[in-house]
Write a protein that holds these residues in place. Structure first.
Motif, mmCIF file in Angstrom:
data_model
loop_
_atom_site.group_PDB
_atom_site.id
_atom_site.type_symbol
_atom_site.label_atom_id
_atom_site.label_comp_id
_atom_site.label_asym_id
_atom_site.label_seq_id
_atom_site.Cartn_x
_atom_site.Cartn_y
_atom_site.Cartn_z
ATOM 1 N N ALA A 8 0.845 -1.198 0.000
ATOM 2 C CA ALA A 8 0.000 0.000 0.000
ATOM 3 C C ALA A 8 0.875 1.240 0.000
ATOM 4 O O ALA A 8 1.938 1.270 0.627
ATOM 5 C CB ALA A 8 -0.924 0.006 1.215
ATOM 6 N N PHE A 11 -2.094 5.250 1.443
ATOM 7 C CA PHE A 11 -3.353 4.801 2.041
ATOM 8 C C PHE A 11 -3.293 4.881 3.562
ATOM 9 O O PHE A 11 -2.374 4.335 4.181
ATOM 10 C CB PHE A 11 -3.654 3.367 1.611
ATOM 11 C CG PHE A 11 -4.953 2.828 2.152
ATOM 12 C CD1 PHE A 11 -6.158 3.251 1.632
ATOM 13 C CD2 PHE A 11 -4.957 1.904 3.187
ATOM 14 C CE1 PHE A 11 -7.357 2.755 2.125
ATOM 15 C CE2 PHE A 11 -6.140 1.407 3.690
ATOM 16 C CZ PHE A 11 -7.350 1.840 3.156
ATOM 17 N N ALA A 43 -7.268 -1.950 3.846
ATOM 18 C CA ALA A 43 -6.700 -2.034 2.497
ATOM 19 C C ALA A 43 -7.196 -3.283 1.779
ATOM 20 O O ALA A 43 -7.533 -3.245 0.586
ATOM 21 C CB ALA A 43 -5.175 -2.032 2.579
ATOM 22 N N SER A 78 -2.604 3.680 -3.692
ATOM 23 C CA SER A 78 -2.611 2.439 -4.462
ATOM 24 C C SER A 78 -2.479 1.253 -3.522
ATOM 25 O O SER A 78 -1.826 1.341 -2.482
ATOM 26 C CB SER A 78 -1.471 2.422 -5.485
ATOM 27 O OG SER A 78 -0.214 2.477 -4.838
ATOM 28 N N ILE A 79 -3.123 0.151 -3.884
ATOM 29 C CA ILE A 79 -3.078 -1.090 -3.116
ATOM 30 C C ILE A 79 -2.835 -2.229 -4.093
ATOM 31 O O ILE A 79 -3.466 -2.287 -5.156
ATOM 32 C CB ILE A 79 -4.396 -1.327 -2.352
ATOM 33 C CG1 ILE A 79 -4.661 -0.185 -1.363
ATOM 34 C CG2 ILE A 79 -4.358 -2.657 -1.608
ATOM 35 C CD1 ILE A 79 -6.059 -0.226 -0.765
#
Length: 648
Positions: A8, A11, A43, A78-79
């Protein structure tokens, strides 16, 4: 197939480059508050449709926002989830996520730009963002999330979101499908239809008359043209409606057969309702069905499973979760906890430590390079008390109960003018852990990025928990020495005698404590240091400092048993020595006093634990008069991250 790695960026509390490695069975994530345990769960939830709570939508709080003046929230997050252990069936099903590799990738990116109340996000499988994404593939992954504050009674009650209804539909999925294909009623639907028909026709029941009266009055009120036909019955005959109308009842043991004994869940305890809720979920997860519509992979996320449970039930529940994950290869369990009971009851291989300073770091304990012997040792000895080290912002490891009681009090003196009012280990989130022995080589490797193993064949260097760890151990020189003294019977000759060894400056011996051999390797590490007493043991070294011997003699005098008649010579002697100014005595005189103090403390009449307790109270009453050995100061300062790189 299992979730092997989660990455991640931007986040929640994860700014850049956060990742966590997971095992294919049970994962127990531990760490202090604010380290990111919930963020890891959140997440994962962003990627899947949670069958209990629905889709977890993106909010403004999901974008990283630094706690600094003028700091701005991340423009995006972004994950990325990596899945390993795929068999042939998995690779075929998730081909767009796998491509030519053996690892499936699922990615999500969200922009911090709200349009008509929603944040723009895109999900894709595999390495290429431009590849076409089939959202139906997400249905092959069943994700169930249980929040920390669960309303188990509500979830188990009847209604559209009934957990019982979901379980029944899962159990009857195949049969329902076949019944619809054959244009037949399911047996449950048929049974209820038959029962409703009997209600409407049985003259012995008042239901028929009640229905007739309602119809007559409705007709008189609105006429035949606008009138409606009524029927009093139990629910509609559709399977879903029937299952949503059912209610789970309970009885407090397994022996009940009489249905009249069962009670509503509102009369049950919060803890047992919590267990019933989890049990209903586990029942659905462990269904062994060969159905193309069934999920290929099942992921259970539980925050704080210990909620409302006493220690024995916590352990039983975690043991069951572990068993389910082991026996069902398509089920993976991820748990976050603050419970030392749970942390101490699971093997190291399942524990993932999260640290929040300076940035969140996930350290699976299985990657710390522990030799097999150390891993087995810690698994046996990681009781509730020692497992506190997994939730601390800093750790001080000590040999016994005396150090565990005294060190926090001494720390208040050391930190008094160092930490801007935070003058205790508790204020700093630092735990003092009693190892009940000199087992530093086993425990300290969790915090060392160098090996502490004496076995060169198992020299391994792995990851380490990025938390400051200080060990305090005794020098333990020989208790006795052999010495040549004049022979009283023959002039000019000497004889060898054995004497107590009393160390002081200028009269020292090497220590016999095998933990001393670890000092050089441990002190090369980034986060760990091992400190050794200068002279002998904790109590001896305390007595060698300043005028501490006077206070320690006072404590001995107060604890020594008083005789029934007359006065104790020992009490008189210790009382007299408590009035001596030991700062004016020679090092040898102070050493003799320290030696005698240690002998009295070790005597069965007192004991180290009781002495430490009373001495701690005495020190607390007057901090200013007590002196602290340098090695203890350094250990406290190191664990507290004060004067980094410096020693007193």
């Amino acid at each position: 197939m299992y979730l092997s790695k989660l990455k991640a960026e931007g986040f929640r509390c994860f700014d850049k480059g956060f990742s966590v490695k997971l095992t294919d069975e049970l994962n127990v994530i531990v760490g202090e508050n604010g380290a990111g345990k919930t963020a890891v769960i959140s997440a994962i939830r962003q990627l899947f449709q949670d069958s209990e709570s629905g889709r977890y939508s993106v909010t403004s709080d999901d974008f990283f926002n630094p706690f600094v003046a003028g700091g701005k929230a991340a423009t995006s997050f972004s994950i990325c989830a990596e899945f390993d252990g795929l068999d042939v069936k998995d690779k075929v099903a998730f081909l767009p996520w796998v491509g030519s590799s053996d690892t499936a990738l699922l990615n999500l990116q969200a922009e911090n730009k709200e349009i008509r109340g929603r944040f723009k996000k895109v999900i894709w499988g595999g390495k290429s963002k431009s590849s076409q994404f089939d959202p139906e593939l997400l249905d092959l992954v069943q994700c169930i999330y249980l929040p920390p504050l669960r309303d188990a009674e509500s979830k188990l009650s009847n209604g559209r979101q009934s957990r019982l209804s979901k379980l029944l539909k899962a159990l009857n999925r195949k049969q329902l499908k076949q019944c619809r294909k054959d244009d037949k009623l399911h047996p449950l639907e048929a049974s209820l239809k038959s029962f409703n028909e009997s209600l409407a026709t049985d003259d012995k029941l008042s239901i028929k008359d009640a229905n007739k009266l309602i119809t007559e009055n409705l007709t008189k009120a609105i006429g035949h043209h606008f009138g409606q036909k009524t029927s009093i019955q139990f629910a509609e005959s559709d399977f879903t409606k029937i299952s949503e109308s059912l209610t789970l009842m309970f009885f407090p043991d397994l022996s009940a057969e009489d249905q009249e004994l069962f009670r509503d869940l509102s009369q049950n305890s919060l803890g047992y309702n919590n267990l019933l809720y989890i049990a209903s979920i586990m029942a659905e997860l462990t269904l062994d069905e060969d159905d193309e519509e069934q999920p290929i992979f099942k992921l259970l996320l539980i925050e704080e499973p210990e909620a409302h449970l006493h220690p024995q039930l916590q352990i039983r529940l975690l043991t069951h979760l572990k068993s389910v994950a082991e026996k069902n290869k398509n089920v993976q369990v991820i748990v976050t906890t603050h419970s030392t009971v749970l942390a101490s009851s699971v093997e190291l291989e399942s524990i993932i430590h999260l640290s929040r300073s300076p940035e969140p770091v996930a350290t699976p304990l299985r990657t710390c390079g522990l030799p097999t012997a150390s891993s087995q040792f810690i698994n046996r000895w990681l009781d509730v008390t020692k497992s506190n080290l997994l939730f601390a912002n800093g750790v001080i490891l000590v040999e016994g109960i005396a150090e565990q009681m005294i060190i926090p009090t001494l720390a208040k003196i050391v930190l008094k003018e160092q930490m801007d009012g935070r003058n205790s280990l508790e204020d700093l989130g630092i735990s003092t852990i009693n190892l009940n022995g000199i087992y530093f080589k086993h425990f300290m490797q969790l915090y060392c990025n160098v090996s502490t193993s004496d076995d060169t064949e198992e020299e391994t260097v792995g990851e380490s928990i990025p938390v400051r760890c200080a060990g305090i151990t005794d020098l333990d020189p020989p208790k006795t020495i052999k010495k040549q003294v004049p022979n009283p019977q023959k002039d000019g000759e000497t004889v060898e005698v054995t004497q107590d060894f009393i160390p002081y400056e200028g009269n020292m011996q090497d220590g016999t404590n095998h933990a001393i051999k670890l000092v050089d390797s441990i002190n090369k590490s980034t986060n760990a240091r091992l400190y050794v007493s200068k002279y002998k043991t904790l109590e001896y070294d305390l007595a060698m400092e300043g005028n501490n011997a006077a206070l320690m003699y006072e404590v001995i005098a107060s604890l020594w048993p008083k005789p029934q008649k007359g006065e104790s010579r020992i009490i008189q002697h210790c009382t007299a020595l408590s009035k001596v100014d030991w700062t004016k005595k020679t090092p040898e005189d102070v050493a003799v006093a320290a030696h005698n103090i240690l002998k009295r403390i070790d005597d069965d009449n007192i004991g180290k634990g009781l002495f430490a307790q009373v001495l701690t109270d005495k020190i607390s009453a007057n901090y200013a008069t007590f002196s602290i050995p340098t090695y203890i100061k350094n250990a406290i300062l190191w664990a507290s991250s004060v004067n980094v790189g410096e020693e007193v």
